[in-house]
Design a protein around this motif. Sequence first.
Motif, PDB file in Angstrom:
ATOM      1  N   ASP A 164      -4.785 -13.512  13.221  1.00 38.19           N
ATOM      2  CA  ASP A 164      -4.739 -11.895  13.649  1.00 38.19           C
ATOM      3  C   ASP A 164      -3.876 -11.227  12.857  1.00 38.19           C
ATOM      4  O   ASP A 164      -3.527 -10.074  13.037  1.00 38.19           O
ATOM      5  N   THR A 165      -3.110 -11.834  11.779  1.00 34.09           N
ATOM      6  CA  THR A 165      -2.295 -10.995  11.158  1.00 34.09           C
ATOM      7  C   THR A 165      -2.361 -11.351   9.416  1.00 34.09           C
ATOM      8  O   THR A 165      -2.516 -12.860   9.208  1.00 34.09           O
ATOM      9  N   VAL A 166      -2.178 -10.561   8.530  1.00 40.51           N
ATOM     10  CA  VAL A 166      -2.170 -11.032   7.031  1.00 40.51           C
ATOM     11  C   VAL A 166      -0.839 -11.597   6.628  1.00 40.51           C
ATOM     12  O   VAL A 166       0.063 -10.931   7.173  1.00 40.51           O
ATOM     13  N   ILE A 167      -0.903 -12.672   6.296  1.00 41.25           N
ATOM     14  CA  ILE A 167       0.370 -13.361   6.021  1.00 41.25           C
ATOM     15  C   ILE A 167       0.506 -13.139   4.587  1.00 41.25           C
ATOM     16  O   ILE A 167      -0.038 -13.069   3.636  1.00 41.25           O
ATOM     17  N   LEU A 168       1.888 -12.931   4.430  1.00 37.43           N
ATOM     18  CA  LEU A 168       2.372 -12.448   2.820  1.00 37.43           C
ATOM     19  C   LEU A 168       3.533 -13.454   2.484  1.00 37.43           C
ATOM     20  O   LEU A 168       4.462 -13.675   3.270  1.00 37.43           O
ATOM     21  N   PRO A 169       3.127 -13.761   1.152  1.00 38.18           N
ATOM     22  CA  PRO A 169       4.259 -14.714   0.665  1.00 38.18           C
ATOM     23  C   PRO A 169       5.534 -14.082   0.626  1.00 38.18           C
ATOM     24  O   PRO A 169       6.002 -12.962   0.089  1.00 38.18           O
TER      25      PRO A 169
END
Length: 171
Positions: A164-169
């Motif tokens: 449900d969320t874009v994960i960011l490095p």
Amino acid sequence: MNIATRFLALLTLCAGLIGAGAASAGHHSEGEMTRPNIVEVAAGNDDFSTLVAAIQAAGLAEVLAGEGPFTVFAPTNAAFAKLPAGTLDTLLDPANKQQLVDILTYHVVAGKVYASDVVKLTTATTVNGADVSVKTSETGVQINSANVITTDIKAGNGVIHVIDTVILPGA
């Protein structure tokens, strides 16, 4: 060698190693071979139209349609909508292709990792090279800060878990 070339080389190597192991162990079923690939599955679901557009803009469609296997933590359109205003447009700009590749490859793990496997993990290494954290509780599973909302969508070359969320490095 640029990051996209290194990514393709890494995926090819991983796919070869994993594919050889799976083939020798007899893990490919006839049904898996006839299933649509990860990109086709995503393209067939309106909730992933933003993800598919991003995959195409990053030039990763051919890779993710390849032999694999891959596990994709797939953000929905609603997940992309949570990004700060203008972020998606910036990422889709060809001038920012490398940043988009970095983010998308942070959502992919080499091999098939089903929900029954995910719950045993505390971290997973993405094809981006960075690790994501995996947290399991009675309320569900989180990949970094993203909630896994649907698991084990099977594709011919891997598996998709919806987040449900874009994960960011590096976040």
